[in-house]
Write a protein that holds these residues in place. Sequence first.
Motif, mmCIF file in Angstrom:
data_model
loop_
_atom_site.group_PDB
_atom_site.id
_atom_site.type_symbol
_atom_site.label_atom_id
_atom_site.label_comp_id
_atom_site.label_asym_id
_atom_site.label_seq_id
_atom_site.Cartn_x
_atom_site.Cartn_y
_atom_site.Cartn_z
ATOM 1 N N UNK A 43 0.802 -1.135 -0.065
ATOM 2 C CA UNK A 43 -0.069 0.023 -0.022
ATOM 3 C C UNK A 43 0.719 1.229 0.012
ATOM 4 N N UNK A 44 1.954 1.253 0.804
ATOM 5 C CA UNK A 44 2.686 2.248 0.764
ATOM 6 C C UNK A 44 3.426 2.597 -0.474
ATOM 7 N N UNK A 45 4.055 1.560 -1.171
ATOM 8 C CA UNK A 45 4.563 1.687 -2.443
ATOM 9 C C UNK A 45 3.686 2.197 -3.423
ATOM 10 N N UNK A 46 2.387 1.492 -3.516
ATOM 11 C CA UNK A 46 1.374 1.897 -4.421
ATOM 12 C C UNK A 46 1.200 3.502 -4.252
ATOM 13 N N UNK A 47 0.871 3.837 -3.060
ATOM 14 C CA UNK A 47 0.728 5.342 -3.097
ATOM 15 C C UNK A 47 1.709 6.242 -3.514
#
Length: 199
Positions: A43-47
């Motif tokens: 989720x952090x990488x996708x953001x």
Amino acid sequence: MVSAADIVRHYPDDPDGIEWVAPQPPRPITVTAHDPAWAAAYAGLAARVRRALGDGVLALDHVGSTSVPGLDAKPIIDLDLTVADSTDEPAYRAALEAEGFTLSLRERAWHEHRVFAHAEPRAHLHVWSPDCPEVVRHRLFRDWLREHREDRAAYAAAKHAAVDRLTAAGGGSGMDYNALKAPVVHDILDRVFRAHGLL
């Protein structure tokens, strides 16, 4: 539109087809128990990918074994990113590199695939053009493993056996690892394809 014939086609690894841009330092291949923190890492990488590219992100998915709860995996997050044209690197490369993703390789003969590496958390960002059959395969395989415990177990066993063989041989590459577990992957994919009427 992706055809069924393209989706079910198995492509062997081709080391001669890889153009290394920034080779990653070799590391021992390890497989660990599933870590629930991998979902948050994705989720952090996708953001960050979405912040970098905005509307240039046509699709973005958590794929690979870290996306399957309960499945042992290499602790590397895999993300599939679809952009308008993966060959148009000026449209996305600088923006991704500003977010810590480094272009690692190109595979021009394999769907014009690009891979960006991320150091911490370790991740591989796979860049594809629209209607790529490999993206469909990744989603089908992920979703099947999420729902089928026996195939998760068989795949985990194949991973550990591959690591054991490489360790006994003194090491090996990611392609060596993939080749050792390929028979089990193909067996599972055949069940997936048949269940979806693709074979």
